[in-house]
Each structure stands twice: as structure tokens, then as C-alpha cells.
Design an enzyme around this catalytic site. Structure first.
Site, mmCIF file in Angstrom:
data_model
loop_
_atom_site.group_PDB
_atom_site.id
_atom_site.type_symbol
_atom_site.label_atom_id
_atom_site.label_comp_id
_atom_site.label_asym_id
_atom_site.label_seq_id
_atom_site.Cartn_x
_atom_site.Cartn_y
_atom_site.Cartn_z
ATOM 1 N N HIS A 5 -0.658 -1.862 5.393
ATOM 2 C CA HIS A 5 -1.691 -2.843 5.769
ATOM 3 C C HIS A 5 -1.047 -4.205 5.991
ATOM 4 O O HIS A 5 -1.300 -4.877 6.995
ATOM 5 C CB HIS A 5 -2.754 -2.923 4.662
ATOM 6 C CG HIS A 5 -3.663 -4.116 4.756
ATOM 7 N ND1 HIS A 5 -3.267 -5.386 4.394
ATOM 8 C CD2 HIS A 5 -4.952 -4.239 5.184
ATOM 9 C CE1 HIS A 5 -4.252 -6.233 4.598
ATOM 10 N NE2 HIS A 5 -5.290 -5.568 5.071
ATOM 11 N N ASN A 6 -0.199 -4.614 5.055
ATOM 12 C CA ASN A 6 0.427 -5.935 5.166
ATOM 13 C C ASN A 6 1.403 -5.999 6.334
ATOM 14 O O ASN A 6 1.537 -7.039 6.967
ATOM 15 C CB ASN A 6 1.127 -6.299 3.854
ATOM 16 C CG ASN A 6 0.137 -6.792 2.812
ATOM 17 O OD1 ASN A 6 -1.009 -6.368 2.801
ATOM 18 N ND2 ASN A 6 0.572 -7.674 1.951
HETATM 19 C C1 6PG Z 1 -4.330 -9.302 1.462
HETATM 20 C C2 6PG Z 1 -3.092 -10.098 1.668
HETATM 21 C C3 6PG Z 1 -2.548 -10.531 0.354
HETATM 22 C C4 6PG Z 1 -1.530 -11.642 0.443
HETATM 23 C C5 6PG Z 1 -0.315 -11.262 1.169
HETATM 24 C C6 6PG Z 1 0.501 -12.434 1.631
HETATM 25 O O1 6PG Z 1 -4.360 -8.185 1.939
HETATM 26 O O2 6PG Z 1 -5.256 -9.813 0.837
HETATM 27 O O3 6PG Z 1 -2.145 -9.317 2.329
HETATM 28 O O4 6PG Z 1 -2.093 -9.395 -0.310
HETATM 29 O O5 6PG Z 1 -2.102 -12.767 0.994
HETATM 30 O O6 6PG Z 1 0.439 -10.504 0.278
HETATM 31 O O7 6PG Z 1 1.717 -11.901 1.919
HETATM 32 P P1 6PG Z 1 2.961 -12.760 2.330
HETATM 33 O O8 6PG Z 1 3.147 -13.806 1.254
HETATM 34 O O9 6PG Z 1 4.081 -11.796 2.357
HETATM 35 O O10 6PG Z 1 2.623 -13.344 3.653
#
Ligand code: 6PG
Length: 478
Positions: A191-192
Site C-alpha cells: 500500500h505504501n
Molecule cells: C498511511 C500512511 C502512514 C504514514 C506513512 C508515511 O497509510 O496512513 O502510509 O502509514 O504516513 O508511513 O510514510 P513515509 O514517512 O515513508 O512517507
């Protein structure tokens, strides 16, 4: 607020009272669950006490008292930063927990760590689940997308709580058990990865319009708002429009123009790329997004190089409205291709790690609450409903049709960017992915020949089965 008075009352406890942990607790309490919170930072426990006077929330200032507040067998969610903090909490818990207790890691942990922790805790009879939660602060408070993995019976135990705090699409909670072991954390990682890709594509679209077409922040806000009303409808497009509108209280200028051009990251995008390399699945748009965040951090080198390779961005010629329309279509096409790469990774992981993913269900729970929620996930869900073992979304009729209809704008935008010097790295990688994927012939025959030439690695032929070797250099007669 009940403070440590009643023992064994709470159905679930939360360790980690940062904004996500607190919001998730409030959300659970709003749904009528008796819950308890704990953090080793006393100021966070006090913040919880201050903010939640009217709610059914217990709290404690040490881990033993906290565990005493929980009904047995106990269930604890932890929302702490990935890595060492997770192991530190587990170490604190382990001496007080009993067989049958359940620990849930709801943070963004690396999936291989989750597998190790499941095995380690099983030795003590303690269940451990990795549950991905997406939606940020607002999702935790109002409804998140919840990606559980691990033991199915453990999930059934906590399912009513998580379903209650999940976002709902057509009244169905965006929370479905996804598979054994680290399945939930793998899906959250993918997802990320998709999140990184789409964010990078949107940022490049901004660059194309800002530097290529001189579009103002107000116009950008209007454009993204309009895009959000159509095929591109998604959370990330929506918030992008809002960002361009926001004024900085300090300077009176737009906040966006006061922000340093260096993107930070916590590592989930990088893990996605690494995992894809391990599983030998190409995900070039996600790779490009990770690389571009990395490159953004070389701010001093970029400053120097901007003088060495001095070449101002060439203004784009042509009808602005038409160009923005082409950019819209290119972005739509590239977003489909980003989801295609993310789902191809899930397909490979499903068999390699025996997760046995239901990809339709994953598309379903990504439709609400999470950062990559988008209207196009309806088409993606349908694609896996029609064919659960679809190897790549690009082989689905509806989605391939959309890609075919929009591939020329994608090509045109990449062409224009190359000519003007705007770095559309993710768009370019995406187009190359499409061109390579639809190539019935690739120049990999030459790579086979080169490997055989310098290392006698052998090669395969088109006219016969087996492996072959050629003596590429004529041996000189001695
Ligand atoms: C979510 C986001 C959350 C977070 C990210 C930011 O799904 O709610 O992905 O998990 O904001 O982990 O990730 P980075 O710091 O790697 O951009």
C-alpha cells in the site's frame, strides 16, 4: 475517565499514545468499547487523561498496572515506531503476559520482522498479529483501512473492535483478514509503495504545470479540485488541491512555497522496492518514487549541478487547456499502471510467502479510509472479481482499455518533459514499464549472448529446448 480503579475491565489496551494511538482509542471508546491506554512517556498518558474525561478510557502509568486493567486473556495493540521500539515494548510485555494473550503490532513494521516476532512469542504461547492501519490521524479517529494478518482465530477475537473503527464503504467495513503470518504487514507495505508512486506522479504533475506552464497556486488548487471530481477522484488528489490553497500564517504566502524541496521517508517505500527485487517483480514507478525522494535529499549537490548543467526549464508551447487535459489523462494512465505494479507484487508474494491473498478483498478494503483510496479501485476490485488469478491488472479488459485510451497523452507528456528539461522520472519509468510489458520481443537475447560470451553462462534458443553455449572467439591455431 476511569483511572486504574477497576481491574480487568478493558477489552483492549493501547500502548503508544501518540496521536494515532490516542485517536484509535477514542474511536474505539466512541463505539462503546471499554479501553485502556499506556505510554512510557507520562506526558502522553496525562494528555490522554485530559482529553478523554467523558469517555470510557482507563489509563496507567506503568506497564504492570496497565495490563491489570485488561480482561483476560488480554489483547494489546501497540502503535509505536517500527524497528527497535517494537521489540522494546515486546520485551517489556513478555514478563507479564500469559499464554493465550494477544499482542497486535498496528504500526508499519517490516514484514520479515513480524514473522520473526510471531515465532518468538509463540514459544511463550503468546499470539502476535501484524495489522496494517492506513488513514493517518483522521483515519484512526474517523475510520481507517485495516489490513490484518496472522492467526485467524486471534483475528476473530478482535474483529468486532477493528470492524467498528474501520472506514465503511457501502456499509461494509474496510477490514478483512488477509492471511497467515506477516500478510497484513506485507499488504500495508505494498500500500505504501503505491502511495509513494502516486505521490511522486502528482508531484511531477505539479512540476509540469508550475515550471512548464507557469500555473499559479490558486489555479493549481482549482485544477486538482476539478480533477478530483472526475476519473482521478482520490484522497491524494483531493488533499493536493487543498494544499495549494493554504496560506502560511507566518508569511502570508502559500505554505507550499515555504516548504523545503526535500522529501523525508520512514522506509516502507524502500522496503517495497527491496521486496520486489527479491521476488523479481518489476515495480519501476515505485522504484522511481523512492529514488526521487532520495535524490531530493542531495540539495547541496543539486544546487551545484544546477550551475554546472545550467539549462533553464523551457516553457511548454501550446494551448494550456489542452496540455493540462493531456496531463490529466497521463496521470490517470500512470496511476492505473502504479496499482498494476503494486498488485503484481502482491500476486508474487501470495505464492512465494504462501499468504494466499484474495486480491479482490484487498482492493475492497483500500476503497475507504486509506491514503491510496481512489475511485479507480472499484474497477480494480471488479477485475479480480472477474478473474481472481489475474497475473497483472493490465490484462483486464476494462483497465487495458483505459490504458490504451490514455497512453498517447502519457507519451506526449513524457516527450514534452524530456524536451523542456522537467524531470518526470516516475512518468517516464511508467511509460517504459508499459512499453516493455507490451513488447512481445525485448533485447534480452543480447544480454543472454553477452553473459555466455564473458562467462559461459549458456543461453536458451528460440528453435530448440535446453541450454547452449557458443565459442564466441575464434580460437587461434597454436
Ligand atoms: C498511511 C500512511 C502512514 C504514514 C506513512 C508515511 O497509510 O496512513 O502510509 O502509514 O504516513 O508511513 O510514510 P513515509 O514517512 O515513508 O512517507
Amino acid at each position: 475517565m476511569e483511572n486504574n480503579k477497576e481491574k480487568h475491565q478493558s477489552e483492549i489496551g493501547m500502548i503508544g499514545l501518540g496521536v494515532m494511538g490516542r485517536n484509535l482509542l477514542y474511536n474505539l471508546a466512541d463505539h462503546g468499547f471499554q479501553v485502556a491506554g499506556y505510554d512510557n512517556d507520562l506526558s502522553k498518558v496525562n494528555a490522554l487523561i485530559d482529553e478523554s474525561r467523558q469517555k470510557k478510557i482507563q489509563s496507567a502509568s506503568n506497564i504492570k498496572d496497565f495490563l491489570d486493567l485488561l480482561r483476560q486473556p488480554r489483547a494489546v495493540i501497540m502503535l509505536v515506531p517500527a524497528g527497535a521500539p517494537v521489540d522494546s515494548v515486546i520485551n517489556d510485555l513478555i514478563s507479564y503476559m500469559k499464554p493465550g494473550d494477544l499482542i497486535i503490532d498496528a504500526g508499519n513494521s517490516y514484514f520479515k520482522d513480524t514473522d520473526l516476532r510471531i515465532r518468538r512469542l509463540a514459544e511463550n504461547g503468546i499470539q502476535f498479529m501484524g495489522i496494517g492501519i492506513s488513514g493517518g490521524e483522521e483515519g484512526a479517529r474517523q475510520g481507517a483501512s485495516i489490513m490484518p494478518g496472522g492467526n485467524k482465530e486471534s483475528w476473530d477475537r478482535v474483529r468486532p473492535l477493528f470492524e467498528a473503527v474501520a472506514a465503511k464503504v457501502n456499509n461494509i467495513p474496510c477490514a478483512t483478514w488477509l492471511g497467515q503470518g506477516s500478510a497484513g504487514h506485507f499488504v500495508k507495505m505494498a500500500h505504501n509503495g503505491i502511495e509513494y508512486a502516486i505521490m511522486q506522479l502528482i508531484s511531477e504533475s505539479y512540476d509540469f504545470m508550475k515550471r512548464g506552464l507557469n500555473i499559479s497556486d490558486d489555479q493549481l488548487a482549482d485544477i486538482f479540485k476539478e480533477w478530483n471530481n472526475g476519473e482521478l477522484n482520490s484522497y491524494l488528489i483531493e488533499i493536493t488541491g487543498n494544499i495549494f490553497r493554504k496560506t502560511d500564517e507566518k508569511t502570508g504566502k502559500r505554505v507550499i512555497d515555504e516548504i523545503l524541496d526535500v522529501a523525508r521517508q520512514k522506509g516502507t517505500g524502500m522496503w517495497t522496492s527491496q521486496s520486489a527485487m527479491e521476488l523479481q517483480v518489476p515495480i519501476p514507478t515505485i522504484d522511481a518514487a523512492v529514488s526521487m525522494r532520495d535524490l531530493s535529499a542531495f540539495e547541496n549537490q543539486r544546487e551545484t549541478a544546477s550551475k554546472v548543467f545550467y539549462m533553464p526549464v523551457k516553457q511548454l508551447k501550446g494551448d494550456q487547456k489542452i496540455l493540462i487535459g493531456q496531463l490529466h489523462n497521463a496521470l490517470y494512465c500512470a496511476m492505473i499502471l502504479s496499482y498494476a505494479q503494486g498488485f503484481a507484487l502482491l500476486t508474487a508474494a501470495s505464492s512465494s510467502y504462501s499468504y494466499r491473498f484474495d486480491l479482490e478483498a484487498i482492493a475492497g478494503i483500500w476503497r475507504g479510509g486509506c491514503i491510496i483510496r481512489a475511485a479507480m479501485l472499484e474497477n480494480i476490485k471488479d477485475a479480480f472479481c472477474t478473474r481472481p488469478d489475474l497475473p497483472n491488472l493490465l490484462l483486464n479488459h476494462t483497465l487495458s482499455k483505459k490504458v490504451i485510451e490514455n497512453q498517447e497523452p502519457l507519451r506526449q507528456i513524457v516527450r514534452l518533459a524530456a524536451d523542456s528539461g522537467i524531470p518526470l522520472t516516475a512518468f517516464m519509468s511508467t511509460l517504459s514499464y508499459l512499453d516493455a510489458y507490451r513488447s512481445s520481443w525485448l533485447p534480452a537475447n543480447l544480454i543472454q549472448a553477452q553473459r555466455d560470451y564473458f562467462g559461459a553462462h549458456t543461453y536458451e534458443r528460440i528453435d530448440a529446448k535446453g541450454t547452449f553455449h557458443t565459442e564466441w572467439i575464434e580460437k587461434k591455431n597454436s
